[in-house]
Design a protein around this motif. Structure first.
Motif, PDB file in Angstrom:
ATOM      1  N   LEU A  93      23.499  33.086  43.619  1.00  0.00           N
ATOM      2  CA  LEU A  93      24.431  33.391  42.532  1.00  0.00           C
ATOM      3  C   LEU A  93      25.854  32.997  42.942  1.00  0.00           C
ATOM      4  O   LEU A  93      26.389  33.525  43.920  1.00  0.00           O
ATOM      5  N   PRO A  94      26.510  32.054  42.234  1.00  0.00           N
ATOM      6  CA  PRO A  94      27.871  31.625  42.604  1.00  0.00           C
ATOM      7  C   PRO A  94      28.874  32.774  42.417  1.00  0.00           C
ATOM      8  O   PRO A  94      28.762  33.556  41.453  1.00  0.00           O
ATOM      9  N   PRO A  95      29.847  32.916  43.322  1.00  0.00           N
ATOM     10  CA  PRO A  95      30.827  34.012  43.212  1.00  0.00           C
ATOM     11  C   PRO A  95      31.594  33.983  41.896  1.00  0.00           C
ATOM     12  O   PRO A  95      31.832  35.049  41.306  1.00  0.00           O
TER      13      PRO A  95
ATOM     14  N   ARG B 225      28.476  41.798  39.953  1.00  0.00           N
ATOM     15  CA  ARG B 225      29.870  41.894  40.384  1.00  0.00           C
ATOM     16  C   ARG B 225      29.962  42.240  41.876  1.00  0.00           C
ATOM     17  O   ARG B 225      30.822  41.718  42.589  1.00  0.00           O
ATOM     18  N   GLU B 226      29.073  43.110  42.310  1.00  0.00           N
ATOM     19  CA  GLU B 226      29.058  43.454  43.746  1.00  0.00           C
ATOM     20  C   GLU B 226      28.748  42.216  44.581  1.00  0.00           C
ATOM     21  O   GLU B 226      29.385  41.968  45.619  1.00  0.00           O
ATOM     22  N   ILE B 227      27.760  41.436  44.109  1.00  0.00           N
ATOM     23  CA  ILE B 227      27.382  40.223  44.844  1.00  0.00           C
ATOM     24  C   ILE B 227      28.552  39.236  44.864  1.00  0.00           C
ATOM     25  O   ILE B 227      28.893  38.658  45.902  1.00  0.00           O
ATOM     26  N   GLY B 228      29.203  39.041  43.685  1.00  0.00           N
ATOM     27  CA  GLY B 228      30.341  38.116  43.622  1.00  0.00           C
ATOM     28  C   GLY B 228      31.494  38.559  44.495  1.00  0.00           C
ATOM     29  O   GLY B 228      32.137  37.734  45.172  1.00  0.00           O
ATOM     30  N   LEU B 229      31.791  39.857  44.506  1.00  0.00           N
ATOM     31  CA  LEU B 229      32.879  40.371  45.332  1.00  0.00           C
ATOM     32  C   LEU B 229      32.580  40.168  46.812  1.00  0.00           C
ATOM     33  O   LEU B 229      33.459  39.737  47.578  1.00  0.00           O
TER      34      LEU B 229
END
Length: 402
Positions: free
Chosen positions: A395-397, A310-314
């Motif tokens: 990793l796609p958002p 979630r951190e990466i996507g955000l």
């Protein structure tokens, strides 16, 4: 007419920001970071200690040889053509002194007698000690000193007096000399008074195990034949090899092959080389620990990527590029390994210093080894973190935020 608005450039992250982001995962999960860095630390500590301890030992050996002198040569009888022990001529010492570069020479000779603490002990109980005749100038040639009492002198070398080598004194149970009531030992069939005890002499271990009697006293009381069993001589360092090449022919012109010449300092250096046989093995074990630590760091980073989806996507949704995400996790891996490497270097330094102090050695800590320990740890961290960092960047958002 509408004008297309270009998307804003993602903000560039400075080095401080990259380090701060990389340390974020370590701060939020300190116990995991410590356990992950532990393998790296153990590997680096082992490698530092394995490289630094032999360096300390080598420096101690160098200092010892510098103090004792590497210009000592010892000549002894070899074997005859009939495989019997040869004899050096009784004029071996003056003949050795005739060699121009020789600065000093002396000798010892085996008397064939045994020494005992008293006359009640069986004659076959030698304790591994020999009784040798010696001249008063022997101690000066060897560079030794008396720990207790005095060495043989012109005044007492004709009388039943002895000087004990350090090991001989220990095995005979004599550790000090009372000038009023000096100890005595039984040699042959009479008592000899102990005049002195020598300090250890690494260049002449055979003297450490000897009971030394004056040359004239050995002839008078012990039936010594006057033939030396070892001739010790000193020459300038630059001339040692040339003296060594002519010594056999000088001492025994008719049979130079029956004279064995050795340089004790070479034996000490060879002994040190033999004692470091297992260094490569321990270095390999340190490398294995480092490899295991790298696998642990890689595993930790993969788990970290999964937990922080979630951190990466955000961050990706807010404009962070793949390069920035990759740099964040790669930096975290390098910091994690670097921290373990730094701790390992500190532990290695402490181990090396403690061991060197216990052995009486100077603690030698090669700067290249210390910096290399941290550098290798960081390199392992970069390799271990490469796959998790690339996985996080890919990793796609939308998938990360799902």
């Amino acid at each position: 007419m509408t004008t297309a608005i270009a998307p804003p450039d993602p903000a560039r992250l400075g080095p401080g920001d990259v380090v701060s982001l990389g340390a974020h995962g370590m701060r939020t999960r300190p116990m995991r970071a410590v356990l992950s860095a532990l393998g790296i630390g153990i590997g680096v500590a082992a490698m530092v200690a394995v490289l630094a301890i032999p360096a300390s030992g080598a420096q101690a050996l160098h200092d010892k040889l510098a103090a004792l002198g590497t210009n000592l040569l010892v000549a002894g009888p070899g074997k005859t053509m009939f495989d019997k022990e040869a004899k050096l001529p009784d004029t071996a010492v003056p003949m050795a002194k005739r060699i121009a570069p020789v600065t000093a020479a002396s000798a010892t000779g085996k008397t064939g007698k045994t020494v005992r603490r008293n006359d009640k002990i069986d004659a076959g109980e030698t304790s591994g000690l020999t009784v040798n005749a010696a001249r008063p100038d022997l101690l000066d040639v060897l560079g030794g000193k008396a720990r207790e009492g005095t060495f043989l002198t012109a005044a007492n070398s004709g009388f039943p007096a002895v000087v004990l080598g350090s090991i001989a004194a220990q095995r005979l149970g004599i550790d000090h000399i009372d000038p009023k009531h000096p100890p005595q030992v039984w040699i042959g069939d009479q008592w000899f008074t102990v005049a002195g005890i020598l300090s250890p002499m690494p260049l002449a271990p055979e003297v450490e195990r000897s009971v030394l009697v004056g040359w004239d006293a050995a002839v008078k009381y012990l039936g010594f034949d006057g033939h030396p069993s070892a001739v010790y001589l000193r020459a300038p360092e630059s001339d040692v090899d040339s003296v060594r090449s002519v010594l056999g022919q000088t001492l025994s012109p008719q049979a130079p092959n029956e004279v064995e010449v050795r340089r004790p300092s070479e034996a000490l250096a060879a002994q040190k080389l033999t004692s470091s046989t297992y260094d490569a093995l321990f270095l390999g074990l340190g490398g294995v620990a480092l490899l295991v630590g790298g696998v642990g760091v890689a595993n930790t980073m993969v788990i970290s990527v999964l937990e922080r989806r979630r951190e990466i996507g955000l961050r990706r949704a807010l404009g962070a590029t793949k390069r920035q995400i990759r740099g964040q996790f790669l930096t975290e891996s390098v910091l994690l390994s670097g921290l373990g490497g730094l701790c390992g270097v500190i532990v290695g330094v402490v181990v090396t210093a403690s061991y060197a102090l216990s052995q009486g050695w100077p603690a030698v800590l090669p700067l290249g080894t210390l910096l290399g320990g941290v550098g290798v740890a960081a390199l392992v961290g970069a390799i271990a973190g490469a796959y998790p960092a690339m996985r996080a960047a890919k990793l796609p958002p939308t998938q990360a935020l799902a």
